[in-house]
Design an enzyme around this catalytic site. Sequence first.
Site, PDB file in Angstrom:
ATOM      1  N   ALA A  65       0.864  -1.179   0.000  1.00 32.24           N
ATOM      2  CA  ALA A  65       0.000   0.000   0.000  1.00 32.24           C
ATOM      3  C   ALA A  65       0.901   1.230   0.000  1.00 32.24           C
ATOM      4  CB  ALA A  65      -0.891  -0.015   1.233  1.00 32.24           C
ATOM      5  N   GLY A 109       0.737  -5.062   0.872  1.00 24.91           N
ATOM      6  CA  GLY A 109      -0.431  -5.160  -0.006  1.00 24.91           C
ATOM      7  C   GLY A 109      -0.102  -5.784  -1.355  1.00 24.91           C
ATOM      8  N   GLU A 112      -0.316  -9.394  -0.716  1.00 25.76           N
ATOM      9  CA  GLU A 112      -1.738  -9.687  -0.485  1.00 25.76           C
ATOM     10  C   GLU A 112      -2.530  -9.688  -1.795  1.00 25.76           C
ATOM     11  OE1 GLU A 112      -1.769  -6.510   2.432  1.00 25.76           O
ATOM     12  OE2 GLU A 112      -2.422  -7.923   3.977  1.00 25.76           O
ATOM     13  N   GLU A 132       4.692  -5.041   7.198  1.00 26.13           N
ATOM     14  CA  GLU A 132       3.925  -3.981   7.859  1.00 26.13           C
ATOM     15  C   GLU A 132       4.374  -3.741   9.297  1.00 26.13           C
ATOM     16  OE1 GLU A 132       2.639  -6.432   6.012  1.00 26.13           O
ATOM     17  OE2 GLU A 132       1.071  -5.651   4.685  1.00 26.13           O
TER      18      GLU A 132
HETATM   19  N1  CAA Z   1       4.630   3.239  -0.534  1.00 29.29           N
HETATM   20  C1  CAA Z   1       5.050   4.422  -1.062  1.00 29.29           C
HETATM   21  N2  CAA Z   1       6.237   4.567  -1.696  1.00 29.29           N
HETATM   22  C2  CAA Z   1       7.024   3.484  -1.784  1.00 29.29           C
HETATM   23  C3  CAA Z   1       6.660   2.227  -1.240  1.00 29.29           C
HETATM   24  C4  CAA Z   1       5.396   2.130  -0.611  1.00 29.29           C
HETATM   25  N3  CAA Z   1       4.924   0.964  -0.110  1.00 29.29           N
HETATM   26  N4  CAA Z   1       7.666   1.343  -1.479  1.00 29.29           N
HETATM   27  C5  CAA Z   1       8.625   2.019  -2.144  1.00 29.29           C
HETATM   28  N5  CAA Z   1       8.240   3.308  -2.327  1.00 29.29           N
HETATM   29  C6  CAA Z   1       8.995   4.401  -2.996  1.00 29.29           C
HETATM   30  C7  CAA Z   1      10.122   4.895  -2.118  1.00 29.29           C
HETATM   31  O1  CAA Z   1       9.634   5.816  -1.168  1.00 29.29           O
HETATM   32  C8  CAA Z   1      11.031   5.498  -3.160  1.00 29.29           C
HETATM   33  O2  CAA Z   1      10.491   6.757  -3.528  1.00 29.29           O
HETATM   34  P1  CAA Z   1      11.472   8.062  -3.590  1.00 29.29           P
HETATM   35  O3  CAA Z   1      12.436   7.749  -4.698  1.00 29.29           O
HETATM   36  O4  CAA Z   1      10.524   9.165  -3.925  1.00 29.29           O
HETATM   37  O5  CAA Z   1      12.118   8.165  -2.268  1.00 29.29           O
HETATM   38  C9  CAA Z   1      10.863   4.568  -4.361  1.00 29.29           C
HETATM   39  O6  CAA Z   1       9.630   3.883  -4.143  1.00 29.29           O
HETATM   40  C10 CAA Z   1      11.978   3.536  -4.455  1.00 29.29           C
HETATM   41  O7  CAA Z   1      12.043   2.861  -3.211  1.00 29.29           O
HETATM   42  P2  CAA Z   1      13.426   2.654  -2.412  1.00 29.29           P
HETATM   43  O8  CAA Z   1      14.345   3.784  -2.658  1.00 29.29           O
HETATM   44  O9  CAA Z   1      13.083   2.340  -0.997  1.00 29.29           O
HETATM   45  O10 CAA Z   1      13.961   1.344  -3.177  1.00 29.29           O
HETATM   46  P3  CAA Z   1      14.934   0.232  -2.606  1.00 29.29           P
HETATM   47  O11 CAA Z   1      15.280  -0.611  -3.788  1.00 29.29           O
HETATM   48  O12 CAA Z   1      16.046   0.831  -1.796  1.00 29.29           O
HETATM   49  O13 CAA Z   1      14.030  -0.634  -1.584  1.00 29.29           O
HETATM   50  C11 CAA Z   1      12.036  -1.796  -0.881  1.00 29.29           C
HETATM   51  C12 CAA Z   1      12.955  -1.385  -2.059  1.00 29.29           C
HETATM   52  C13 CAA Z   1      12.755  -2.784   0.045  1.00 29.29           C
HETATM   53  C14 CAA Z   1      10.811  -2.476  -1.503  1.00 29.29           C
HETATM   54  C15 CAA Z   1      11.610  -0.550  -0.088  1.00 29.29           C
HETATM   55  O14 CAA Z   1      11.130   0.428  -0.974  1.00 29.29           O
HETATM   56  C16 CAA Z   1      10.549  -0.795   0.935  1.00 29.29           C
HETATM   57  O15 CAA Z   1      10.819  -1.323   1.991  1.00 29.29           O
HETATM   58  N6  CAA Z   1       9.268  -0.406   0.646  1.00 29.29           N
HETATM   59  C17 CAA Z   1       8.179  -0.470   1.566  1.00 29.29           C
HETATM   60  C18 CAA Z   1       7.693  -1.890   1.746  1.00 29.29           C
HETATM   61  C19 CAA Z   1       6.572  -1.940   2.760  1.00 29.29           C
HETATM   62  O16 CAA Z   1       6.721  -1.637   3.923  1.00 29.29           O
HETATM   63  N7  CAA Z   1       5.358  -2.350   2.302  1.00 29.29           N
HETATM   64  C20 CAA Z   1       4.192  -2.475   3.139  1.00 29.29           C
HETATM   65  C21 CAA Z   1       3.319  -1.264   3.018  1.00 29.29           C
HETATM   66  S1  CAA Z   1       1.977  -1.255   4.190  1.00 29.29           S
HETATM   67  C22 CAA Z   1       0.789  -2.223   3.489  1.00 29.29           C
HETATM   68  O17 CAA Z   1       0.930  -2.736   2.405  1.00 29.29           O
HETATM   69  C23 CAA Z   1      -0.486  -2.413   4.311  1.00 29.29           C
HETATM   70  C24 CAA Z   1      -1.366  -3.490   3.804  1.00 29.29           C
HETATM   71  O18 CAA Z   1      -1.414  -4.558   4.349  1.00 29.29           O
HETATM   72  C25 CAA Z   1      -2.205  -3.302   2.631  1.00 29.29           C
END
Ligand code: CAA
Length: 258
Positions: A65, A109, A112, A132
């Site tokens: 998400a 998500g 999921e 999460e």
């Molecule tokens: N939401 C919004 N933006 C996101 C995102 C997310 N879930 N995941 C990545 N991005 C964005 C980053 O903020 C970044 O944007 P900027 O360049 O503007 O800073 C861009 O995508 C690239 O990401 P990274 O620089 O972090 O890339 P990376 O290769 O270093 O890392 C990653 C990749 C490990 C996937 C890392 O991006 C990450 O940990 N993302 C979040 C994963 C996460 O926590 N997901 C769960 C979300 S909560 C949820 O989903 C609730 C539910 O149950 C529905």
Amino acid sequence: MAYENILVEVHGKVGVVLLNRPKALNALSKGLVRELAQALDAFEADPEIGAIVLTGSDKAFAAGADIKEMSGKSYMDVYMEDFITVDWERAAGCRKPVIAAVAGYALGGGCELAMMCDFILAAENAKFGQPEITIGTIPGAGGTQRLTRFVGKSKAMEMCLTGRMMDAQEAERAGLVSRIVPVDDLKDEAIKTAGKIADLSLPLTMMAKESVNRAYETTLAEGLRFERRVFHSSFATDDQKEGMAAFVEKRQPDFKNS
Ligand code: CAA
């Protein structure tokens, strides 16, 4: 229809939805999930489409998400909106077969959403996770429920409690994915597999899907009774007559979806 966050393609009888927010690793914003639901509605309504593929990029199926969009929401916001329900569950509600083709990250998500599809084809670089907990929340689109049914309590619990990711090999061993293919072949292989399904009888593939899904929702005895009744009802279709006649006559069947 013009979309901003997804791309839509049609390959023969296969509808393909590509999640397309590359700069955000296909984070599932409200706009993206709305468009995904609209695209799935259109494919469901199109009688020429027999199966659907949902995929992302080589780097990310979807990284979850959209954290930036949801970080400021209050309890009242998410409760009143019933956040992660409207549009999100659309993939799970599809009656036509849907294949998730996952390369790169399928997190939160994203994992999921893949699990809402009927089965998951994984590229060699796929990574699945429910991180999460590391951002101060828990899965909200079925992660604690569907992942547990796929891989069992121990692995699901470890992933939900630590945020540890599973690679494609582990995901295949655990039963989360049906098989692994090279990254470069993923989209073609998913379309080919969906094409095989789409060449069969649509009412019959829908009945098979409904019956398998029943296994997740009921007891064995009830599920077996449901399956038997659906099996019986397949004999009311023209396609059952055609399929069995074609076998006996040693020819390819010509299914009419009737
Ligand atoms: N939401 C919004 N933006 C996101 C995102 C997310 N879930 N995941 C990545 N991005 C964005 C980053 O903020 C970044 O944007 P900027 O360049 O503007 O800073 C861009 O995508 C690239 O990401 P990274 O620089 O972090 O890339 P990376 O290769 O270093 O890392 C990653 C990749 C490990 C996937 C890392 O991006 C990450 O940990 N993302 C979040 C994963 C996460 O926590 N997901 C769960 C979300 S909560 C949820 O989903 C609730 C539910 O149950 C529905």
